[in-house]
Design a protein around this motif. Structure first.
Motif, short mmCIF file in Angstrom:
data_model
loop_
_atom_site.label_atom_id
_atom_site.label_comp_id
_atom_site.label_asym_id
_atom_site.label_seq_id
_atom_site.Cartn_x
_atom_site.Cartn_y
_atom_site.Cartn_z
N ASN A 434 0.64 -1.08 -0.02
CA ASN A 434 -0.01 0.00 0.09
C ASN A 434 0.81 1.27 0.08
O ASN A 434 0.62 2.05 0.74
CB ASN A 434 -0.87 -0.07 1.16
N GLY A 435 1.78 1.27 -0.91
CA GLY A 435 2.62 2.59 -1.09
C GLY A 435 3.61 2.95 -0.01
O GLY A 435 4.30 3.80 -0.03
N GLU A 436 3.96 1.78 0.78
CA GLU A 436 5.08 1.81 1.79
C GLU A 436 6.06 0.94 1.62
O GLU A 436 5.83 -0.28 1.32
CB GLU A 436 4.58 1.60 3.18
N PHE A 437 7.43 1.49 1.77
CA PHE A 437 8.55 0.57 1.45
C PHE A 437 9.08 -0.21 2.55
O PHE A 437 9.34 0.66 3.45
CB PHE A 437 9.59 1.28 0.53
N PHE A 438 9.46 -1.33 2.73
CA PHE A 438 9.91 -1.90 4.05
C PHE A 438 11.27 -2.56 3.54
O PHE A 438 11.59 -3.54 4.58
CB PHE A 438 8.93 -3.18 4.57
N GLY A 439 11.58 -2.25 2.46
CA GLY A 439 13.09 -2.94 2.22
C GLY A 439 14.27 -1.88 2.81
O GLY A 439 14.18 -1.23 3.37
N LYS A 440 15.47 -2.51 2.67
CA LYS A 440 16.43 -1.82 2.90
C LYS A 440 17.84 -2.10 1.85
O LYS A 440 17.75 -3.10 1.19
CB LYS A 440 17.25 -2.17 4.39
N PRO A 441 18.83 -1.02 1.59
CA PRO A 441 19.73 -1.25 0.78
C PRO A 441 20.43 -2.53 1.06
O PRO A 441 20.68 -2.90 2.23
CB PRO A 441 20.42 -0.12 0.75
N GLY A 442 20.76 -3.26 0.23
CA GLY A 442 21.63 -4.61 0.32
C GLY A 442 20.89 -5.68 0.55
O GLY A 442 21.52 -6.99 0.36
N GLN A 443 19.51 -5.75 0.69
CA GLN A 443 18.70 -7.04 0.92
C GLN A 443 18.50 -7.86 -0.64
O GLN A 443 18.21 -9.22 -0.41
CB GLN A 443 17.56 -6.84 1.63
N GLY A 444 18.88 -7.31 -1.62
CA GLY A 444 18.88 -7.99 -2.80
C GLY A 444 19.88 -8.77 -3.05
O GLY A 444 21.34 -8.56 -2.39
N ARG A 445 19.78 -10.05 -3.58
CA ARG A 445 21.06 -10.86 -3.91
C ARG A 445 21.43 -11.09 -5.30
O ARG A 445 20.56 -11.04 -6.34
CB ARG A 445 20.82 -12.23 -3.45
N PHE A 446 22.61 -11.32 -5.48
CA PHE A 446 23.21 -11.64 -7.08
C PHE A 446 22.66 -13.02 -7.10
O PHE A 446 22.81 -13.73 -6.38
CB PHE A 446 24.83 -11.42 -6.92
N VAL A 447 22.08 -12.98 -8.35
CA VAL A 447 21.67 -14.28 -8.79
C VAL A 447 22.39 -14.94 -9.99
O VAL A 447 22.46 -14.31 -10.90
CB VAL A 447 20.09 -14.34 -9.34
N LYS A 448 22.86 -16.17 -9.70
CA LYS A 448 23.61 -16.68 -10.66
C LYS A 448 22.68 -17.52 -11.65
O LYS A 448 21.81 -18.00 -11.30
CB LYS A 448 24.53 -17.99 -9.95
N ARG A 449 23.07 -17.12 -12.75
CA ARG A 449 22.00 -17.46 -14.07
C ARG A 449 22.86 -18.68 -14.78
O ARG A 449 23.89 -18.30 -14.93
CB ARG A 449 21.57 -16.25 -14.96
N SER A 450 21.80 -19.38 -15.52
CA SER A 450 22.50 -20.55 -16.40
C SER A 450 21.39 -21.08 -17.35
O SER A 450 20.15 -20.79 -16.92
CB SER A 450 23.13 -21.66 -15.57
N PHE A 451 21.79 -21.66 -18.36
CA PHE A 451 20.87 -22.40 -19.22
C PHE A 451 21.21 -23.95 -19.31
O PHE A 451 21.91 -24.22 -18.69
CB PHE A 451 21.14 -21.83 -20.72
#
Ligand code: DUC
Ligand code: ZN
Length: 451
Positions: A434-451
């Motif tokens: 509802n328009g409010e942000f509950f995240g913080k810098p750095g909580q995203g992770r690098f995702v290893k991608r592959s086929f």
């Protein structure tokens, strides 16, 4: 009892729409069924529940000449989350004195400190990287499954270099993603126009003709065919390029392509606006005449174009104004990271160009598949709980006042959309509600991608 249940919503995947609850344990979708109960529950009655949207073409804090794009990994990913995007793919550029793995580590360190949503990185192969092509298997193994090749700008490869890069990507098992334009023709036309005193922004599209962009797309498709590697064409905005893609796909070639909101919703008359207003929408490839956007909607509906990204690369009004006396000096790029998913719903699915399932396919599922995200882009048990509770009736008027993108203009100022995310979940965590942000810098992770 699940950790979290999203109840009573209509689940929309790339192929089906159905009423069910989603049970989440920890970071993962644990069950899809009826009458699930959770320690925490979100009521999604009357709402659509989609996979988190995925934008595989963004440029955050990207240096271009003396400028840096205005959104950093935090502001850009926070804006993305408000619009329902839960994963992005940005870019790495390797310096001449670095190895590609060193460049990956440096870019990753920047993103790890700031990103609020998960991310991947494309590895750019520029001319000084041709001597480093033996590093590609290690780069792929490190999780960069996609390799960016430029046919324009300082990082462009000539045809011989393109050939070598395509072969090395094939041997590493990766996917080339290509900025296809013909730089020799463009630089000749820019010089000709400037010499004749034609320096205003409206000469930007006139220096980058659609037919010549199609030549470049056709050339890299032909090279990829000869080498035997799939190829993905970035930011298609004109029918001339679509025709090359259709011709290749009809020949059975593994060619895919994307367009971006700017090529669907804007046209080249914006470059006629006085002063800096005409400079703001400068991007490459350029916006095209008003006859083209309807053809791009049609190409999406017919699956001639498979996905939509943003090429989000915002520069401030002040940055853009520095090129007012010479259109070729205007830093190129437009913002869209926040509104892509809702814009596509409003002007694509809601407007009747395609179904809500196709909307999810082009914004969530295909981007995940194409870029090698193995646990994202779909709603199924075992997938990351990256989810959006989307209110299809919520109206919004887009404006720099309300958007979270860190830039003092938007090409969509005053544009209304109907349909906006109410909740964005990143791996089971309520990032926006509802328009409010509950995240913080750095909580995203690098995702290893592959086929
Ligand atoms: N085009 C732009 O307009 N900006 C960033 C990179 C690109 O290809
Ligand atoms: Zn780009």
């Amino acid at each position: 009892m699940f950790d979290l249940v999203i109840k009573n919503g209509t689940i929309v995947t790339a192929t089906h729409s159905y009423r069910a609850d989603i049970g989440i344990n920890g970071e993962t979708i644990a069950a899809i069924g009826q009458n699930l109960a959770g320690k925490q529950e979100i009521d999604a009655a009357g709402k659509l529940v989609t996979p988190g949207a995925i934008d595989i073409h963004v440029h955050l804090e990207m240096p271009i000449g003396s400028f840096t794009s205005a959104d950093d990994f935090f502001t850009g990913t926070r804006a993305a989350a408000f619009g329902g995007t839960t994963a992005i793919v940005d870019f790495i550029e390797t310096q001449p004195d670095e190895t590609m793995l060193q460049a990956l580590a440096a870019r990753k360190a920047k993103a790890d400190a700031r990103a609020a949503i998960d991310y991947g990185l494309h590895m750019t192969i520029g001319p000084t990287d041709i001597a480093k092509l033996n590093q590609l298997p290690a780069v792929y193994k490190a999780g960069c499954a996609t390799f960016k090749l430029y046919m324009a700008y300082g990082l462009r490869l000539n045809d011989g270099e393109l050939l070598q890069a395509l072969e090395a990507i094939r041997d590493a098992g990766g996917l080339p993603v290509v900025h296809a334009e013909n730089w020799d023709v463009i630089s000749t036309l820019i010089a000709r126009n400037l010499a004749a005193g034609r320096a205003e922004p409206r000469w930007h599209p006139r220096s980058r003709p659609a037919e010549i962009e199609a030549e470049a797309a056709g050339r890299v498709i032909d090279l990829a065919e000869w080498v035997g590697v799939p190829v993905h064409i970035f930011h298609v905005g004109c029918q001339a390029v679509v025709e090359r893609i259709v011709a290749a796909r009809r020949r059975g070639l593994p060619v895919t392509a994307e367009t971006c909101p700017q090529y669907l919703l804007l046209d080249d008359t914006v470059y006629n606006r006085p002063g800096v207003e005409g400079a703001l929408p400068v991007c490459a490839p350029p916006l095209r005449p008003a006859t083209e956007p309807p053809l791009m909607w049609q190409a999406l509906a017919q699956n001639h174009l498979q996905l939509v990204t943003t090429d989000h690369c915002p520069f401030t009004r002040a940055d853009k104004a520095t090129g007012l006396g010479d259109f070729s000096k205007i830093p190129g790029g437009v913002p869209a990271i926040e509104a892509r998913f809702p814009l596509l719903y409003s002007y694509g699915a809601r407007a009747g160009h395609f179904s809500a399932n196709r909307w999810v396919d082009m914004a969530c599922t295909m981007p995940a598949k194409l870029a090698g995200f193995r646990r994202k882009g779909h709603i199924a048990v075992g997938y990351d709980a990256d989810l959006v509770v989307f209110n299809p009736e919520k109206s919004m008027t887009l404006s720099t006042e309300t958007l979270y993108e860190n830039v003092d203009w938007t090409p969509y100022e005053g544009v209304s959309v109907t349909g906006w995310p109410e909740v964005t979940l990143s791996r089971g965590y309520v990032l926006v509600q509802n328009g409010e942000f509950f995240g913080k810098p750095g909580q995203g992770r690098f995702v290893k991608r592959s086929f």
